[in-house]
Design a protein around this motif. Structure first.
Motif, PDB file in Angstrom:
ATOM      1  N   UNK A 195       0.904  -1.162  -0.009  1.00 36.52           N
ATOM      2  CA  UNK A 195      -0.092  -0.085   0.126  1.00 36.52           C
ATOM      3  C   UNK A 195       0.832   1.293  -0.007  1.00 36.52           C
ATOM      4  N   UNK A 196       2.108   1.205   0.579  1.00 38.37           N
ATOM      5  CA  UNK A 196       2.882   2.529   0.681  1.00 38.37           C
ATOM      6  C   UNK A 196       3.077   2.851  -0.645  1.00 38.37           C
ATOM      7  N   UNK A 197       3.166   2.185  -1.683  1.00 36.81           N
ATOM      8  CA  UNK A 197       3.541   2.570  -3.084  1.00 36.81           C
ATOM      9  C   UNK A 197       2.485   3.603  -3.614  1.00 36.81           C
ATOM     10  N   UNK A 198       1.194   3.292  -3.132  1.00 34.27           N
ATOM     11  CA  UNK A 198      -0.020   4.106  -3.441  1.00 34.27           C
ATOM     12  C   UNK A 198       0.128   5.373  -3.035  1.00 34.27           C
ATOM     13  N   UNK A 199       0.613   5.520  -1.985  1.00 32.91           N
ATOM     14  CA  UNK A 199       0.680   6.829  -1.119  1.00 32.91           C
ATOM     15  C   UNK A 199       2.079   7.551  -1.612  1.00 32.91           C
ATOM     16  N   UNK A 200       2.882   6.731  -1.943  1.00 38.78           N
ATOM     17  CA  UNK A 200       4.066   7.461  -2.808  1.00 38.78           C
ATOM     18  C   UNK A 200       3.622   8.316  -3.939  1.00 38.78           C
ATOM     19  N   UNK A 201       2.918   7.507  -4.901  1.00 36.16           N
ATOM     20  CA  UNK A 201       2.481   7.940  -6.300  1.00 36.16           C
ATOM     21  C   UNK A 201       1.614   9.146  -5.831  1.00 36.16           C
ATOM     22  N   UNK A 202       0.770   9.026  -5.016  1.00 36.49           N
ATOM     23  CA  UNK A 202      -0.415  10.225  -4.416  1.00 36.49           C
ATOM     24  C   UNK A 202       0.694  11.411  -4.292  1.00 36.49           C
TER      25      UNK A 202
END
Ligand code: FAD
Length: 365
Positions: A195-202
């Motif tokens: 999930x961290x990748x989602x927030x990194x992208x955001x």
């Protein structure tokens, strides 16, 4: 520099707001008191296994628009949540379905299962449930209650089921098909890579300061932004001046084990009270990992004290009324927009947080 928005909290709500604000040409600064982004959906990659550090997270929704939105930021796998429960030395499928009933009573057909449940409901004689125990028995009968609900619920709330209010359980879905898929939602999965990748992208291209507590930061930078999106606890923001909103806490005990497959499933519930934890999560199974080791987390629900990490809001009458008083008070601070699970004092699944963040964007941008 003065920003259009200060976003307090780099969790899902704050990150979506920041992303959408930047997209609309606004300047944004995101701060978080933790040493990492992603809030409670934070996953930490440990030698290839994504460990859900604040509890197992499975994305599920029936809202196509929300599903398409999150798919812009990650590729989701086809994980289906199908937990099992261990009661003493017996193993049952969840949610309560024909696999569960056939194991409980050695029956084969939906009619047989329905007849047993109906008989147990009648035998209980409960017409006006006074507490959680009576409520559950009146809905599903004593066998399902005693083996699969009682101990788990008592551990979750830290109290005897007879002392818990009936309203905690409104309905207990029973499924008369051989279907172990826990959720009824149309879309479900785990973001490949965590999930961290989602927030990194955001948060790509947005200034983020970790290890930054709002209270200290705003003292030193009182004019940092025109508006603030605050995703921390609403009562803490106001110095608890009307009282403290209560939570339940979960304590996680992580272990790295020298085996490639500890329990054969991502989620195993322990439904007897004497086993102190409620669940064991084996993280690799969320992403079909084939590492030669594994990481498990035991979950222990505990009492929560002010100042500790809040997990589940206790939405009883007293706390809900107190929350409403804070909402009233927040009208005196129109430059602060409260949001997210802590700002709204609400248990929100991730899809609902995405929805709420997008609504907040519509209203304020
Ligand atoms: P958070 O992720 O809590 O983000 C708030 C951020 O604000 C945090 O990073 C915090 O450090 C920061 N912050 C707070 N106060 C301050 C301050 N004063 N100064 C600076 N920073 C501050 N949902 C699902 O859909 N599926 C699941 O399977 C699921 N499982 C869950 C399991 C558990 C144990 C729990 C508790 C929740 C689960 N959820 C699940 C819900 C999910 O975790 C939330 O929907 C989501 O994380 C909420 O995002 P948020 O941004 O509102 O809050």
């Amino acid at each position: 520099m003065k920003y259009d928005f200060l976003v307090v909290g780099a969790g899902l709500f704050g990150a979506i707001f920041a992303y959408e604000a930047k997209k609309r040409g606004k300047s944004v600064l995101v701060i978080d008191k933790r040493n990492h982004i992603a809030g409670n959906i934070y996953t930490e990659n440990v030698d290839g296994i994504n460990v859900h550090k604040y509890g197992a997270h499975i994305f599920h929704t029936s809202n196509k628009k929300i599903w398409e939105y999150v798919n812009n930021f990650a590729e989701f796998n086809n994980y289906i949540n199908a937990p099992v429960a261990i009661y003493k030395d017996e193993l049952y499928n969840l949610p309560f379905n024909m696999n569960t009933f056939s194991k409980l009573w050695n029956i084969k057909t939906p009619d047989e299962a329905k007849a047993i449940i109906e008989k147990q409901r009648q035998e209980s004689g409960i017409t006006d449930p006074k507490n959680l125990e009576e409520q559950a028995i009146s809905l599903v009968g004593k066998d399902v209650y005693e083996k699969l609900i009682k101990g788990y619920t008592e551990k979750q709330w830290g109290r005897d089921a007879k002392e818990l209010p009936a309203f905690i359980i409104k309905r207990l879905p029973l499924r008369f098909t051989f279907d172990n898929n826990y959720f009824n939602d149309r879309y479900q999965g785990i973001p490949i890579g965590g999930y961290t990748g989602i927030v990194e992208k955001l948060l790509e291209g947005i200034e983020v300061r970790a290890n930054t507590e709002y209270r200290d930061f705003i003292k030193e930078n009182p004019d940092i932004a025109d508006k603030t999106v605050y995703t921390g606890m609403i009562d803490e923001f106001f110095d608890y001046k009307l009282g403290v909103l209560e939570y339940r806490r979960v304590y996680f005990e992580d272990e790295r084990l020298d085996t490639d497959n500890y329990q054969g499933n991502a989620v195993v519930n322990y439904t007897e009270r004497d086993v102190k934890f409620t669940r064991i999560i084996e993280h690799k199974h969320f992403e079909y990992g084939n590492q030669d080791f594994t990481i498990i987390s035991k979950e222990y629900p505990t009492e929560w004290q002010k100042g500790e990490e809040p997990y589940y809001p206790i939405n009883n009458e007293k706390n809900n009324a107190l929350y409403e008083s804070y909402v009233e008070l927040s009208k005196s601070r129109p430059e602060i927009i409260f949001g997210g699970r802590l700002g709204a004092y609400k248990y929100y699944d991730m899809d609902k947080v995405v929805e709420a963040a997008l609504e907040c964007v519509e209203k304020n941008l």
